[in-house]
Write a protein that holds these residues in place. Structure first.
Motif, PDB file in Angstrom:
ATOM      1  N   SER A   1     -14.866  -3.449   5.831  1.00  0.00           N
ATOM      2  CA  SER A   1     -14.341  -3.622   4.564  1.00  0.00           C
ATOM      3  C   SER A   1     -12.809  -4.067   4.678  1.00  0.00           C
ATOM      4  O   SER A   1     -12.395  -4.534   3.798  1.00  0.00           O
ATOM      5  N   ILE A   2     -12.361  -3.468   5.709  1.00  0.00           N
ATOM      6  CA  ILE A   2     -10.925  -3.702   5.958  1.00  0.00           C
ATOM      7  C   ILE A   2     -10.630  -4.985   6.284  1.00  0.00           C
ATOM      8  O   ILE A   2      -9.690  -5.801   5.651  1.00  0.00           O
ATOM      9  N   TRP A   3     -11.335  -5.626   7.191  1.00  0.00           N
ATOM     10  CA  TRP A   3     -11.325  -7.148   7.496  1.00  0.00           C
ATOM     11  C   TRP A   3     -11.558  -8.041   6.342  1.00  0.00           C
ATOM     12  O   TRP A   3     -10.734  -8.782   5.975  1.00  0.00           O
TER      13      TRP A   3
ATOM     14  N   MET B   1       0.715  -1.093  -0.035  1.00  0.00           N
ATOM     15  CA  MET B   1      -0.111   0.098  -0.058  1.00  0.00           C
ATOM     16  C   MET B   1       0.672   1.272   0.025  1.00  0.00           C
ATOM     17  O   MET B   1       2.127   1.137   0.392  1.00  0.00           O
ATOM     18  N   ASN B   2       0.343   2.402  -0.607  1.00  0.00           N
ATOM     19  CA  ASN B   2       1.117   3.643  -0.341  1.00  0.00           C
ATOM     20  C   ASN B   2       0.549   4.192   1.131  1.00  0.00           C
ATOM     21  O   ASN B   2      -0.056   3.773   1.788  1.00  0.00           O
TER      22      ASN B   2
ATOM     23  N   ILE C   1      -2.093   3.121   3.794  1.00  0.00           N
ATOM     24  CA  ILE C   1      -1.597   2.497   5.108  1.00  0.00           C
ATOM     25  C   ILE C   1      -2.352   3.178   6.369  1.00  0.00           C
ATOM     26  O   ILE C   1      -2.956   2.652   7.216  1.00  0.00           O
ATOM     27  N   VAL C   2      -2.227   4.367   6.325  1.00  0.00           N
ATOM     28  CA  VAL C   2      -2.902   5.237   7.407  1.00  0.00           C
ATOM     29  C   VAL C   2      -4.263   5.701   7.057  1.00  0.00           C
ATOM     30  O   VAL C   2      -4.456   6.486   6.310  1.00  0.00           O
TER      31      VAL C   2
ATOM     32  N   THR D   1      -2.014  -0.339   9.418  1.00  0.00           N
ATOM     33  CA  THR D   1      -3.360   0.125   9.122  1.00  0.00           C
ATOM     34  C   THR D   1      -3.971   0.026  10.425  1.00  0.00           C
ATOM     35  O   THR D   1      -4.890   1.083  11.033  1.00  0.00           O
ATOM     36  N   ILE D   2      -4.199  -1.173  11.180  1.00  0.00           N
ATOM     37  CA  ILE D   2      -5.069  -1.651  12.049  1.00  0.00           C
ATOM     38  C   ILE D   2      -4.642  -0.757  13.312  1.00  0.00           C
ATOM     39  O   ILE D   2      -5.316  -0.422  13.943  1.00  0.00           O
ATOM     40  N   ASN D   3      -3.151  -0.677  13.804  1.00  0.00           N
ATOM     41  CA  ASN D   3      -3.135  -0.072  15.069  1.00  0.00           C
ATOM     42  C   ASN D   3      -3.376   1.484  14.993  1.00  0.00           C
ATOM     43  O   ASN D   3      -3.751   2.076  15.912  1.00  0.00           O
ATOM     44  N   TRP D   4      -3.233   2.073  13.689  1.00  0.00           N
ATOM     45  CA  TRP D   4      -3.476   3.304  13.412  1.00  0.00           C
ATOM     46  C   TRP D   4      -4.863   3.607  13.344  1.00  0.00           C
ATOM     47  O   TRP D   4      -5.274   4.760  13.623  1.00  0.00           O
ATOM     48  N   LEU D   5      -5.539   2.836  13.609  1.00  0.00           N
ATOM     49  CA  LEU D   5      -7.060   3.099  13.726  1.00  0.00           C
ATOM     50  C   LEU D   5      -7.565   3.370  15.049  1.00  0.00           C
ATOM     51  O   LEU D   5      -8.562   4.013  15.490  1.00  0.00           O
TER      52      LEU D   5
END
Ligand SMILES: [Fe+2]
Ligand SMILES: [Fe+2]
Ligand SMILES: [Fe+2]
Ligand SMILES: [Fe+2]
Length: 408
Positions: A272-274, A11-12, A16-17, A77-81
């Protein structure tokens, strides 16, 4: 479900974030899914790094690096949620809510009785951590833990943290048999190790960020219990599984848990991420299966030996289950790879001396509880909790003074 080719998974920076969830309106179990998936991704990356350092073949190293890079981006991506305005203690309460409702869900659906017993055993400890950290939340931030748990998980003592501190000898466990274990057992094993390892690392990377002495100490005390949990759970896995076999199972576990999360997620954006990440995991799993075939001449179907993994891992309230385990197992202690009642332990149990040593100058989890508002402190006065503490203290004192155990 389709898979996404590995070269299309990178991902770019802007992909990612993604935007964080809203701290006030997020569903408690959306937060726990975010925390769990972060743990699963970290476990996958850490395991892959460990294996890479023990692998000779350049092609295996190259393919593992590609999968690991994709997993690493997913982890970010996930932790930055998690939003910036969620305090460290609030996130901590989320971690212990994961530990309670994940462990209970795994235990309820675990086919191997010894693995189930090990889950039930530590369930009561993480349940207690949720309560002790809630006391810290009240003391430090005048916060109400209900903001985080939202009525799904009870906030009250379990097996008191003061009694969790055991000698390393008492963290030894038996492992499942790779040739006969159910695939669900292998998935439960990888999932719980990931969750506990992530929790330990979180406490160790945040506990020092406080200037308050007690806050610093309770994070250290509970991080040490999580180290015990990572050890006991880690030993449940069969060490005779090859590195490629372990890698394939880890990738399958990622796919399985993403798929589980996608089925139950209430936030459409996060759902949709999952779904998207589950598709990536299928290609990781397929990649590992090809490596297993090429380098060990083995068919992945002989490892998995199932067409489906059931049931899915679901976050939901487990209050009745937890209360039943509290009623039946509060005073269980590990000794010689089995679980015994506190009253059945021999004077030679290594952890008597260990507890006496680590607890002798004061116990942060107890001191924090006493700083909380009255209503929270009262929960620690329940009859079963007081009895457990005094029985353990008396036994430890007797052993250290060389007095013989009372007849049973
Ligand atoms: Fe992943
Ligand atoms: Fe915990
Ligand atoms: Fe734990
Ligand atoms: Fe993966």
């Amino acid at each position: 479900m389709d898979s996404i080719p590995i070269e299309e998974q990178f991902m770019n920076w802007k992909e990612i974030v993604k935007a964080p969830y809203d701290r006030k309106s997020v569903d408690a179990y959306t937060r726990t899914r975010v925390i769990l998936m972060n743990g699963i991704e970290n476990a996958s990356v850490l395991m892959s790094h460990a294996i890479e350092r023990m692998t000779v073949d350049p092609e295996i190293k190259r393919q593992m690096a590609a999968m690991r890079r994709a997993d690493s981006m997913q982890q970010q991506t996930i932790n930055w949620l998690n939003p910036a305005n969620q305090t460290i203690i609030e996130t901590t309460l989320g971690y212990e809510q994961v530990a309670v409702d994940l462990t209970a869900n795994l235990a309820r659906n675990e086919p191997d009785p010894y693995v189930k017993q090990t889950l039930d055993f530590a369930l009561l400890e993480d349940f207690d951590h949720l309560y002790r950290y809630s006391c810290l939340y009240d003391y430090m931030e005048q916060g109400d833990p209900e903001l985080i748990v939202q009525g799904n998980t009870e906030v009250k003592p379990g097996r008191p943290t003061v009694g969790h501190h055991r000698h390393p000898d008492d963290t030894m466990r038996k492992h499942y048999d790779k040739d006969t274990a159910d695939i669900k057992t292998k998935m439960n094993y990888l999932t719980i190790v990931a969750g506990e390892q992530q929790t330990e690392l979180y406490y160790k990377s945040h506990g020092f960020m406080y200037s308050d002495e007690l806050a610093r100490q309770i994070y250290s005390e509970i991080a040490d219990v999580e180290e015990e949990h990572v050890t006991q759970y880690g030993l449940l896995g069969d060490p005779r599984e090859t590195m490629l076999e372990k890698s394939a199972l880890m990738q399958l576990c990622e796919a399985y848990i993403y798929f589980s999360c996608a089925q139950t997620e209430t936030d459409p954006r996060i759902k949709s991420i999952w779904e998207n990440f589950a598709k990536m995991e299928i290609s990781h799993f397929e990649g590992c299966a090809r490596l297993l075939e090429k380098y060990e001449g083995r068919d992945i179907r002989d490892v998995v030996r199932a067409d489906v993994i059931e049931p899915l891992v679901v976050f939901e309230p487990n209050k009745d289950y937890v209360n039943k385990v509290i009623d039946e197992q509060l005073d269980l202690m590990p000794s010689g790879m089995e679980y015994k009642r506190l009253s059945e332990l021999a004077d030679t149990w290594s952890s008597f001396k260990f507890q006496w040593k680590v607890n002798r100058d004061g116990v942060p989890s107890e001191e924090t509880t006493r700083k909380a508002r009255d209503e929270l402190v009262q929960r620690d006065q329940a009859k079963n909790i007081k009895e457990f503490k005094s029985q353990l203290a008396k036994r430890t004192e007797d052993v250290m003074a060389g007095r013989p155990a009372p007849p049973m």
